[in-house]
Design a protein around this motif. Sequence first.
Motif, mmCIF file in Angstrom:
data_model
loop_
_atom_site.group_PDB
_atom_site.id
_atom_site.type_symbol
_atom_site.label_atom_id
_atom_site.label_comp_id
_atom_site.label_asym_id
_atom_site.label_seq_id
_atom_site.Cartn_x
_atom_site.Cartn_y
_atom_site.Cartn_z
ATOM 1 N N VAL A 22 0.874 -1.175 0.000
ATOM 2 C CA VAL A 22 0.000 0.000 0.000
ATOM 3 C C VAL A 22 0.912 1.227 0.000
ATOM 4 C CG1 VAL A 22 -1.780 1.275 1.244
ATOM 5 C CG2 VAL A 22 -1.806 -1.228 1.260
ATOM 6 N N LEU A 23 0.785 2.045 -1.058
ATOM 7 C CA LEU A 23 1.656 3.211 -1.189
ATOM 8 C C LEU A 23 1.015 4.492 -0.680
ATOM 9 C CD1 LEU A 23 3.033 2.536 -4.789
ATOM 10 C CD2 LEU A 23 4.100 1.978 -2.589
ATOM 11 N N ASP A 24 -0.275 4.678 -0.937
ATOM 12 C CA ASP A 24 -0.939 5.928 -0.580
ATOM 13 C C ASP A 24 -2.443 5.709 -0.520
ATOM 14 O OD1 ASP A 24 -1.115 8.625 0.038
ATOM 15 O OD2 ASP A 24 -1.126 9.260 -2.066
ATOM 16 N N ILE A 25 -3.098 6.468 0.323
ATOM 17 C CA ILE A 25 -4.552 6.441 0.426
ATOM 18 C C ILE A 25 -5.044 7.876 0.395
ATOM 19 C CG2 ILE A 25 -6.539 5.771 1.822
ATOM 20 C CD1 ILE A 25 -4.672 3.676 3.175
ATOM 21 N N LYS A 26 -5.933 8.177 -0.555
ATOM 22 C CA LYS A 26 -6.529 9.512 -0.662
ATOM 23 C C LYS A 26 -8.025 9.343 -0.862
ATOM 24 C CE LYS A 26 -2.568 11.887 -2.636
ATOM 25 N NZ LYS A 26 -2.033 12.622 -3.785
ATOM 26 N N GLY A 27 -8.793 9.702 0.138
ATOM 27 C CA GLY A 27 -10.246 9.569 0.040
ATOM 28 C C GLY A 27 -10.641 8.127 -0.196
ATOM 29 N N ASP A 28 -11.353 7.877 -1.291
ATOM 30 C CA ASP A 28 -11.799 6.516 -1.583
ATOM 31 C C ASP A 28 -10.887 5.824 -2.597
ATOM 32 O OD1 ASP A 28 -12.475 7.967 -3.791
ATOM 33 O OD2 ASP A 28 -14.502 7.182 -3.977
ATOM 34 N N SER A 29 -9.660 6.343 -2.742
ATOM 35 C CA SER A 29 -8.723 5.787 -3.706
ATOM 36 C C SER A 29 -7.467 5.309 -2.984
ATOM 37 C CB SER A 29 -8.352 6.863 -4.735
ATOM 38 O OG SER A 29 -7.518 6.347 -5.718
ATOM 39 N N ILE A 30 -6.900 4.232 -3.484
ATOM 40 C CA ILE A 30 -5.691 3.675 -2.886
ATOM 41 C C ILE A 30 -4.675 3.413 -3.993
ATOM 42 C CG2 ILE A 30 -6.639 1.340 -2.994
ATOM 43 C CD1 ILE A 30 -5.039 0.677 -0.487
#
Length: 85
Positions: A22-30
């Motif tokens: 898992v590199l990044d999580i922004k809102g409902d996107s990964i």
Amino acid sequence: MLVLTRRIGERVVIGDDVEVTVLDIKGDSIRIGIDAPRETRIQRAEIVDAVRSENAEAAHAGDGAEQALRSALSGRGDRSPDDAS
């Protein structure tokens, strides 16, 4: 289906040679990173589904063209080689 909870930087190992991070999580996107051997095919499911659908449509549309070609070729069998011009 296995469902896991992971945080940024955490990994999942699949088999002996595939690792998903898992590199990044922004809102409902990964954003995920996949480390796998070059010969391992990795594709987005929506692309695979779209290609499969297009192929099925093309095959179905080609049914009429194939029959027309067969009909045209079957008519050629009645001519002698001298009539081919």
